[in-house]
Design a protein around this motif. Sequence first.
Motif, PDB file in Angstrom:
ATOM      1  N   GLY A 164      -6.582   4.396  -2.135  1.00 15.45           N
ATOM      2  CA  GLY A 164      -6.263   5.696  -1.564  1.00 15.45           C
ATOM      3  C   GLY A 164      -5.521   5.523  -0.263  1.00 15.45           C
ATOM      4  O   GLY A 164      -4.814   4.531  -0.067  1.00 15.45           O
ATOM      5  N   PRO A 203      -8.648  10.204   0.004  1.00 12.89           N
ATOM      6  CA  PRO A 203      -7.836  10.527  -1.177  1.00 12.89           C
ATOM      7  C   PRO A 203      -6.359  10.186  -0.961  1.00 12.89           C
ATOM      8  O   PRO A 203      -5.859  10.214   0.168  1.00 12.89           O
ATOM      9  CB  PRO A 203      -8.029  12.042  -1.325  1.00 12.89           C
ATOM     10  CG  PRO A 203      -9.291  12.340  -0.594  1.00 12.89           C
ATOM     11  CD  PRO A 203      -9.363  11.376   0.541  1.00 12.89           C
ATOM     12  N   ASP A 204      -5.683   9.842  -2.037  1.00 14.19           N
ATOM     13  CA  ASP A 204      -4.249   9.605  -1.982  1.00 14.19           C
ATOM     14  C   ASP A 204      -3.526  10.929  -1.756  1.00 14.19           C
ATOM     15  O   ASP A 204      -3.698  11.878  -2.519  1.00 14.19           O
ATOM     16  CB  ASP A 204      -3.754   8.975  -3.285  1.00 14.19           C
ATOM     17  CG  ASP A 204      -2.244   8.907  -3.338  1.00 14.19           C
ATOM     18  OD1 ASP A 204      -1.677   7.972  -2.752  1.00 14.19           O
ATOM     19  OD2 ASP A 204      -1.622   9.816  -3.945  1.00 14.19           O
ATOM     20  N   ARG A 205      -2.750  11.000  -0.680  1.00 15.34           N
ATOM     21  CA  ARG A 205      -1.970  12.208  -0.414  1.00 15.34           C
ATOM     22  C   ARG A 205      -0.484  11.960  -0.587  1.00 15.34           C
ATOM     23  O   ARG A 205       0.305  12.890  -0.676  1.00 15.34           O
ATOM     24  CB  ARG A 205      -2.232  12.715   1.012  1.00 15.34           C
ATOM     25  CG  ARG A 205      -3.652  13.215   1.224  1.00 15.34           C
ATOM     26  CD  ARG A 205      -3.840  13.797   2.613  1.00 15.34           C
ATOM     27  NE  ARG A 205      -3.461  12.845   3.633  1.00 15.34           N
ATOM     28  CZ  ARG A 205      -2.343  12.927   4.340  1.00 15.34           C
ATOM     29  NH1 ARG A 205      -1.480  13.887   4.125  1.00 15.34           N
ATOM     30  NH2 ARG A 205      -2.076  12.028   5.260  1.00 15.34           N
ATOM     31  N   GLY A 207      -5.202  12.515  -5.526  1.00 16.81           N
ATOM     32  CA  GLY A 207      -6.636  12.698  -5.336  1.00 16.81           C
ATOM     33  C   GLY A 207      -7.324  11.375  -5.082  1.00 16.81           C
ATOM     34  O   GLY A 207      -6.795  10.480  -4.448  1.00 16.81           O
ATOM     35  N   GLY A 208      -8.527  11.224  -5.587  1.00 13.98           N
ATOM     36  CA  GLY A 208      -9.280  10.005  -5.370  1.00 13.98           C
ATOM     37  C   GLY A 208     -10.198  10.131  -4.157  1.00 13.98           C
ATOM     38  O   GLY A 208     -10.578  11.248  -3.793  1.00 13.98           O
ATOM     39  N   PRO A 209     -10.533   9.002  -3.509  1.00  8.49           N
ATOM     40  CA  PRO A 209     -10.054   7.643  -3.793  1.00  8.49           C
ATOM     41  C   PRO A 209     -10.584   7.100  -5.109  1.00  8.49           C
ATOM     42  O   PRO A 209     -11.593   7.562  -5.628  1.00  8.49           O
ATOM     43  CB  PRO A 209     -10.602   6.827  -2.605  1.00  8.49           C
ATOM     44  CG  PRO A 209     -11.781   7.593  -2.132  1.00  8.49           C
ATOM     45  CD  PRO A 209     -11.485   9.035  -2.377  1.00  8.49           C
TER      46      PRO A 209
END
Length: 319
Positions: A226, A243-245, A250-252
Amino acid sequence: MSEALATQDEALSRLLAYVFSGAIGPPEGKGVGYALVEAKPTAFSWLASLEDIDGPPAPVDRYLIKIDRLSRDICPPEHIVLSEIELAEAAFAATGQHLVSSTRFTNGALSISYKVTVQESLDIAYVVQLRHHGCVASMDVLMASISRMIDPQILPVPPVYPIPGEMQRQVATGIGRQIPRLIPGVMASSIYPRMSHEERLIIVQKMALAFQACWRIQLPEHHLIGELIAATIDGQVVLKIGPDRHYGLGGPFPTVREYLRAYIRSSLVALEKQQGIEEYKERFLGHIRDFVDNRMYNVPTRYRRGHPHRCYARGHGPS
């Protein structure tokens, strides 16, 4: 029955039509640069600009444009600028020095930049950037931490000067301010095409060393995929994975396998929305959907978990 709220895709179509109508300037020969700043239940906020497609790098005017999700109405565009007073206040808060001059500076991909000089150090210049993408406070901590642990000859990171209270300000406004020192030089992208093969090899070798140096960052023991987020707590730099932006996945994510699934599904959605390639969609889209729906479970075992010493985190530096 209440009226349905506009989706992000509907708001984007509305935004592009609005910008190409000439609302923020003549669109002839230009492309539209845009990025989502904030999505609320009541409205979407976008950063938009008209940019020369083939022209040299130059500052561009960026506008904050809000679209009401219920009425679909567009608020008057807000020109995103920093006044001399705002630049002086930001520079003083970050460095304790007094502004002498300021001028618009070449932007990054998603930033708005100013070059400023101060009374106390006329031989030093700073860059004041307005950034909506990435947490500025986190980037400041991460950049300062990297500069302390890695040889600047291998990975030169400009000193950064955090503005007190900037994290709260960015949460409230959607746009943060970052102030690094200006490192004089020429952008590699402007001279790379004219370089000899030997000169290019030198740059590539230096880039490889810089990437290798990044693995020395002490990442959280619980490895996730992420965005790398940094904060200072009780005088210590603390890193965590959020989270991945960058791609909005989303995520991580706990494994490479799950990250790849999310990335491929996101790419499929983008392909389905793409216009002007109907011939290719007709030929290939069905096969791609079949792979995504029925075959992604068959990711090789060696990709199911991250390397035990790597968390594959994505940090965001200046753009």
